[in-house]
Design a protein around this motif. Structure first.
Motif, PDB file in Angstrom:
ATOM      1  N   ILE A   1       0.820  -1.210   0.000  1.00 49.18           N
ATOM      2  CA  ILE A   1       0.000   0.000   0.000  1.00 49.18           C
ATOM      3  C   ILE A   1       0.862   1.271   0.000  1.00 49.18           C
ATOM      4  O   ILE A   1       0.467   2.291  -0.548  1.00 49.18           O
ATOM      5  CB  ILE A   1      -0.981  -0.004   1.184  1.00 49.18           C
ATOM      6  CG1 ILE A   1      -2.166   0.886   0.848  1.00 49.18           C
ATOM      7  CG2 ILE A   1      -0.333   0.461   2.465  1.00 49.18           C
ATOM      8  CD1 ILE A   1      -3.319   0.710   1.779  1.00 49.18           C
ATOM      9  N   ASP A   2       2.065   1.178   0.587  1.00 45.35           N
ATOM     10  CA  ASP A   2       2.927   2.362   0.629  1.00 45.35           C
ATOM     11  C   ASP A   2       3.216   2.896  -0.769  1.00 45.35           C
ATOM     12  O   ASP A   2       3.136   4.093  -1.015  1.00 45.35           O
ATOM     13  CB  ASP A   2       4.251   2.031   1.333  1.00 45.35           C
ATOM     14  CG  ASP A   2       4.123   2.197   2.829  1.00 45.35           C
ATOM     15  OD1 ASP A   2       2.998   2.482   3.283  1.00 45.35           O
ATOM     16  OD2 ASP A   2       5.126   2.037   3.524  1.00 45.35           O
TER      17      ASP A   2
ATOM     18  N   LEU B   1       0.113   4.449  -2.209  1.00 42.85           N
ATOM     19  CA  LEU B   1      -0.250   5.726  -1.586  1.00 42.85           C
ATOM     20  C   LEU B   1       0.685   6.852  -2.014  1.00 42.85           C
ATOM     21  O   LEU B   1       0.263   7.985  -2.161  1.00 42.85           O
ATOM     22  CB  LEU B   1      -0.240   5.590  -0.057  1.00 42.85           C
ATOM     23  CG  LEU B   1      -1.388   4.785   0.523  1.00 42.85           C
ATOM     24  CD1 LEU B   1      -1.153   4.523   2.005  1.00 42.85           C
ATOM     25  CD2 LEU B   1      -2.710   5.497   0.337  1.00 42.85           C
ATOM     26  N   GLU B   2       1.962   6.514  -2.230  1.00 45.76           N
ATOM     27  CA  GLU B   2       2.906   7.543  -2.664  1.00 45.76           C
ATOM     28  C   GLU B   2       2.479   8.119  -4.011  1.00 45.76           C
ATOM     29  O   GLU B   2       2.691   9.285  -4.303  1.00 45.76           O
ATOM     30  CB  GLU B   2       4.327   6.963  -2.781  1.00 45.76           C
ATOM     31  CG  GLU B   2       5.022   6.718  -1.459  1.00 45.76           C
ATOM     32  CD  GLU B   2       5.236   7.970  -0.628  1.00 45.76           C
ATOM     33  OE1 GLU B   2       4.967   9.082  -1.110  1.00 45.76           O
ATOM     34  OE2 GLU B   2       5.661   7.827   0.534  1.00 45.76           O
TER      35      GLU B   2
ATOM     36  N   ALA C   1      -0.449   8.564  -4.880  1.00 41.84           N
ATOM     37  CA  ALA C   1      -1.742   9.252  -4.786  1.00 41.84           C
ATOM     38  C   ALA C   1      -1.607  10.742  -5.066  1.00 41.84           C
ATOM     39  O   ALA C   1      -2.548  11.374  -5.524  1.00 41.84           O
ATOM     40  CB  ALA C   1      -2.352   9.055  -3.407  1.00 41.84           C
ATOM     41  N   GLY C   2      -0.422  11.274  -4.806  1.00 39.82           N
ATOM     42  CA  GLY C   2      -0.187  12.658  -5.212  1.00 39.82           C
ATOM     43  C   GLY C   2      -0.340  13.662  -4.101  1.00 39.82           C
ATOM     44  O   GLY C   2       0.371  13.585  -3.103  1.00 39.82           O
TER      45      GLY C   2
ATOM     46  N   MET D   1      -5.040  13.033  -0.695  1.00 37.87           N
ATOM     47  CA  MET D   1      -4.872  12.000   0.340  1.00 37.87           C
ATOM     48  C   MET D   1      -5.942  12.154   1.420  1.00 37.87           C
ATOM     49  O   MET D   1      -6.530  11.170   1.873  1.00 37.87           O
ATOM     50  CB  MET D   1      -3.476  12.144   0.963  1.00 37.87           C
ATOM     51  CG  MET D   1      -3.134  11.064   1.960  1.00 37.87           C
ATOM     52  SD  MET D   1      -3.009   9.452   1.209  1.00 37.87           S
ATOM     53  CE  MET D   1      -1.372   9.513   0.506  1.00 37.87           C
TER      54      MET D   1
ATOM     55  N   LEU E   1      -9.024   9.577   2.639  1.00 33.77           N
ATOM     56  CA  LEU E   1      -9.255   9.083   4.011  1.00 33.77           C
ATOM     57  C   LEU E   1     -10.741   9.037   4.356  1.00 33.77           C
ATOM     58  O   LEU E   1     -11.137   8.432   5.349  1.00 33.77           O
ATOM     59  CB  LEU E   1      -8.511   9.972   5.020  1.00 33.77           C
ATOM     60  CG  LEU E   1      -6.988   9.825   5.044  1.00 33.77           C
ATOM     61  CD1 LEU E   1      -6.367  10.902   5.922  1.00 33.77           C
ATOM     62  CD2 LEU E   1      -6.581   8.444   5.536  1.00 33.77           C
TER      63      LEU E   1
ATOM     64  N   MET F   1      -5.881   5.530  12.861  1.00 37.73           N
ATOM     65  CA  MET F   1      -4.786   5.857  11.929  1.00 37.73           C
ATOM     66  C   MET F   1      -4.098   7.164  12.357  1.00 37.73           C
ATOM     67  O   MET F   1      -2.869   7.261  12.340  1.00 37.73           O
ATOM     68  CB  MET F   1      -5.330   6.004  10.509  1.00 37.73           C
ATOM     69  CG  MET F   1      -5.839   4.707   9.886  1.00 37.73           C
ATOM     70  SD  MET F   1      -4.518   3.602   9.383  1.00 37.73           S
ATOM     71  CE  MET F   1      -4.031   4.311   7.812  1.00 37.73           C
TER      72      MET F   1
ATOM     73  N   TYR G   1      -0.283   6.730  13.342  1.00 40.90           N
ATOM     74  CA  TYR G   1       0.687   7.249  12.371  1.00 40.90           C
ATOM     75  C   TYR G   1       0.933   8.748  12.532  1.00 40.90           C
ATOM     76  O   TYR G   1       2.037   9.220  12.305  1.00 40.90           O
ATOM     77  CB  TYR G   1       0.234   6.931  10.941  1.00 40.90           C
ATOM     78  CG  TYR G   1       0.243   5.453  10.661  1.00 40.90           C
ATOM     79  CD1 TYR G   1       1.430   4.745  10.622  1.00 40.90           C
ATOM     80  CD2 TYR G   1      -0.943   4.761  10.463  1.00 40.90           C
ATOM     81  CE1 TYR G   1       1.448   3.378  10.396  1.00 40.90           C
ATOM     82  CE2 TYR G   1      -0.941   3.389  10.231  1.00 40.90           C
ATOM     83  CZ  TYR G   1       0.264   2.703  10.195  1.00 40.90           C
ATOM     84  OH  TYR G   1       0.268   1.356   9.983  1.00 40.90           O
TER      85      TYR G   1
ATOM     86  N   LYS H   1      -6.281  -0.070   6.058  1.00 39.37           N
ATOM     87  CA  LYS H   1      -5.339  -0.203   4.937  1.00 39.37           C
ATOM     88  C   LYS H   1      -5.989  -0.925   3.757  1.00 39.37           C
ATOM     89  O   LYS H   1      -5.741  -0.578   2.606  1.00 39.37           O
ATOM     90  CB  LYS H   1      -4.090  -0.931   5.405  1.00 39.37           C
ATOM     91  CG  LYS H   1      -3.218  -0.039   6.263  1.00 39.37           C
ATOM     92  CD  LYS H   1      -1.906  -0.686   6.587  1.00 39.37           C
ATOM     93  CE  LYS H   1      -0.984   0.318   7.262  1.00 39.37           C
ATOM     94  NZ  LYS H   1       0.308  -0.271   7.591  1.00 39.37           N
TER      95      LYS H   1
ATOM     96  N   LEU I   1      -8.147   1.596   2.051  1.00 35.46           N
ATOM     97  CA  LEU I   1      -7.356   2.591   1.318  1.00 35.46           C
ATOM     98  C   LEU I   1      -6.806   2.003   0.023  1.00 35.46           C
ATOM     99  O   LEU I   1      -6.785   2.656  -1.023  1.00 35.46           O
ATOM    100  CB  LEU I   1      -6.205   3.103   2.197  1.00 35.46           C
ATOM    101  CG  LEU I   1      -6.604   4.054   3.320  1.00 35.46           C
ATOM    102  CD1 LEU I   1      -5.412   4.355   4.213  1.00 35.46           C
ATOM    103  CD2 LEU I   1      -7.158   5.363   2.755  1.00 35.46           C
TER     104      LEU I   1
END
Lengths: 223, 233
Positions: free
Chosen positions: A142-143, A146-147, A149-150, A155, A159, A170, A174, A203, A206
Motif C-alpha cells: 500500500i505504501d 499511496l505515494e 496518490a499525489g 490524500m 481518508l 490511523m 501514524y 489499509k 485505502l
C-alpha cells in the motif's frame, strides 16, 4: 520522580486579606460547580482552609478521569500515578491564571494530555519498527500505491473512505506515533485485537480506494 | 508508511487549537467552518475522540480499573486534609494589638477565677467511681496479621454500626499504596495480586476506614502491621 503534592492553597498564593469573611458564600459541597470552586480558590478573601476545601473538592472530582487517562497513555500504573500527580501539581500552580471563560474540565484535560504526551515523547515511547506479519503484507504494497496518490488534499479526500474509528486509530498511530496498545486503551476499543484490527481494515479500504481512484480518475468518486 | 499519508493524518496549521476545538464542539453555536473542518480532518476527529475517552472515565478493563484505583488511592493519600482555621483566628483575626491585649487580660482573670472555684469544689465533692467504659473510634482487625506463619486467605474486622462501606488499603512501609478498594462487608478475601505481595519478612500496613452512606468517616483501624514471619517460609 515527581515532587510531593501538597494541596495547600496558601503555598500557592501568599497575598491574603485578614479578618472575618462571610462563610455562607464560601460553602463547598458536591453541588458546587467546578467554576465556583475555582472562584473560591482564587478569591483573595477566602481563608487558607476555604481554599484547601475548594481545591480538594475540585481535584477529587477529576482523580478518576486523570488517573484513567494517564494509564491509557503510558500503560504502567506507577508511571501513570506520577503523571497524574504531576498533572494536579501543574494545575494547582496554574489555577490562579485559570480563565473563567473556559470549562475547568477542558482545562484539566489539556494539562493531563500535554503532560502525558510530553512524558511519552521524553521516554521515546513510539511504535516499534517491527511490523506485525499480518499487517506487513498490506503495508508494503500500500505504501507504493499511496505515494502515487499525489497531493495532500487528495490524500485527505481518500481518508474519507474510512469510518470514524479507523480514521482516529490511523491518526493516533501514524500521526501521533502512538503504540497500538495505547491507541486501544485511549479509544476504549474492546474488540479482541484492539487498534490493530482497525489498522488492517483501514489499509485494505485505502488500497481498494486507490485502485478505484486510478480507474475512475477522481478521488471524489470514492466515498 | 507513506510520508504523505502521515502528513494527512497529522494536525496542520489550519486545525483549531485543541482547547478551542473541544469547547466549540460542545457549544451549539459552533461555526459551520469548524464543523466542516472536523468532518474532513482525521487528526481533529482523533482529538475529539480522545477527549470523549477522558470524559468517559469508566474503566474498560479489569486491569484499567485496578490501575485507576491504585492511582486514585495514591492521589488521595497525598492530598492533605484542609487546614482548620482556629477558633482563635476566626474570632480575633481582625483585632488590633491593643484590643488583643485587653482580651488576653480578661481571659486570664476568667481562667484564674474558674481554676480557684474548681479547686474549692473538688474539696467538697466525693470522688465518683469510674465506669471503665472507654469510647473509641478504632476498628479491631479480627484476623491475626502480624508475624503470622502464612499469608491469610481473608482479612476480617469488626463490623461498625451504621457503616455502609469500608475503604481498605494496604501500603508499603514508605506509604506507597499497593492495594485499595471499597467493600460493603467487613471481610476482605485476599485477591491474588495482594497475596503475591505478602511474602515472608516483608512488612506492609493494613488500614480499614468505615464510612456511612454520606461518606463520613465513622471509625478506622489505623495502620495495622501486616507481616508474614520468615519462619513461615
Amino acid at each position: 520522580m515527581t515532587p510531593e503534592l501538597t494541596l495547600h492553597a496558601a503555598d500557592c498564593i501568599g497575598d491574603r486579606h485578614s479578618g472575618l469573611y462571610s462563610d455562607w458564600m464560601r460553602d463547598v459541597s458536591p453541588n458546587t460547580s467546578d467554576e465556583e470552586l475555582v472562584a473560591v480558590f482564587n478569591d483573595s478573601r477566602s481563608s487558607a482552609a476555604q481554599r484547601d476545601r475548594a481545591v480538594n473538592e475540585l481535584f477529587s472530582r477529576y482523580h478518576s478521569k486523570v488517573a484513567a487517562w494517564c494509564f491509557r497513555v503510558v500503560g504502567d500504573r506507577d508511571w501513570a500515578a506520577d503523571l497524574a500527580q504531576e498533572t494536579f501539581l501543574k494545575a494547582l500552580r496554574a489555577l490562579p491564571g485559570f480563565r473563567m471563560d473556559a470549562k475547568f474540565s477542558t482545562w484539566i484535560y489539556m494539562i493531563a494530555r500535554n503532560s502525558s504526551f510530553n512524558a511519552r515523547e521524553a521516554r521515546a515511547m513510539r511504535p516499534s519498527a517491527e511490523v506485525d506479519p499480518e499487517m506487513a503484507d498490506e503495508s508494503e504494497r500500500i505504501d507504493e500505491i499511496l505515494e502515487s496518490a499525489g497531493e495532500l488534499a487528495q490524500m485527505r479526500e481518500m481518508l474519507r473512505v474510512l469510518d470514524d474509528t479507523e480514521r482516529a486509530v490511523m491518526a493516533l498511530h501514524y500521526g501521533e506515533e502512538m503504540t497500538l496498545p495505547a491507541v486501544t486503551r485511549l479509544l476504549r476499543l474492546d474488540n479482541q485485537s484492539g487498534a490493530k484490527a482497525y489498522i488492517v481494515s483501514a489499509k485494505r479500504k485505502l488500497k481498494s480506494a486507490v485502485a478505484r481512484w486510478k480507474s475512475s480518475g477522481s478521488p471524489e468518486r470514492l466515498s | 508508511m507513506s510520508e504523505l499519508l502521515k502528513q494527512a493524518l497529522k494536525r496542520g496549521p489550519e486545525c483549531p487549537e485543541i482547547e478551542v476545538l473541544i469547547e466549540s464542539l460542545e457549544s451549539p453555536n459552533t461555526s459551520a467552518g469548524v464543523r466542516r473542518h472536523v468532518a474532513d480532518c482525521a487528526a481533529c476527529q482523533a482529538e475529539v475522540a480522545l477527549y470523549q475517552g477522558f470524559e468517559a472515565s469508566t474503566p474498560v478493563s479489569g486491569e484499567e480499573r485496578q490501575a485507576v484505583d491504585f492511582i486514585v488511592a495514591r492521589l488521595a493519600d497525598r492530598m492533605l486534609p484542609p487546614k482548620r482555621e482556629s477558633v482563635f483566628a476566626r474570632l480575633f483575626g481582625s483585632l488590633t494589638p491593643v484590643r488583643m491585649g485587653a482580651f488576653a487580660m480578661a481571659a486570664a482573670v476568667v481562667v484564674l477565677g474558674v481554676g480557684l472555684t474548681t479547686q474549692w469544689r473538688a474539696r467538697q465533692v466525693e470522688p465518683v467511681a469510674e465506669t471503665g467504659i472507654v469510647r473509641s473510634t478504632k476498628i479491631r482487625v479480627t484476623t491475626p496479621l502480624e508475624n503470622v506463619s502464612r499469608a491469610p486467605a481473608e482479612i476480617a474486622w469488626q463490623a461498625v454500626e451504621g457503616a455502609t462501606t469500608y475503604d481498605v488499603s494496604v501500603a508499603e512501609v514508605d506509604r506507597t499504596v499497593v492495594f485499595y478498594n471499597k467493600f460493603t462487608t467487613s471481610v476482605l478475601p485476599v485477591p491474588a495480586d495482594l497475596a503475591r505481595l505478602l511474602v515472608p519478612g516483608k512488612t506492609l500496613t493494613f488500614r480499614v476506614t468505615a464510612r456511612d452512606s454520606a461518606g463520613k468517616e465513622l471509625a478506622t483501624t489505623g495502620a495495622v502491621t501486616l507481616r508474614v514471619d520468615v519462619a513461615g517460609r
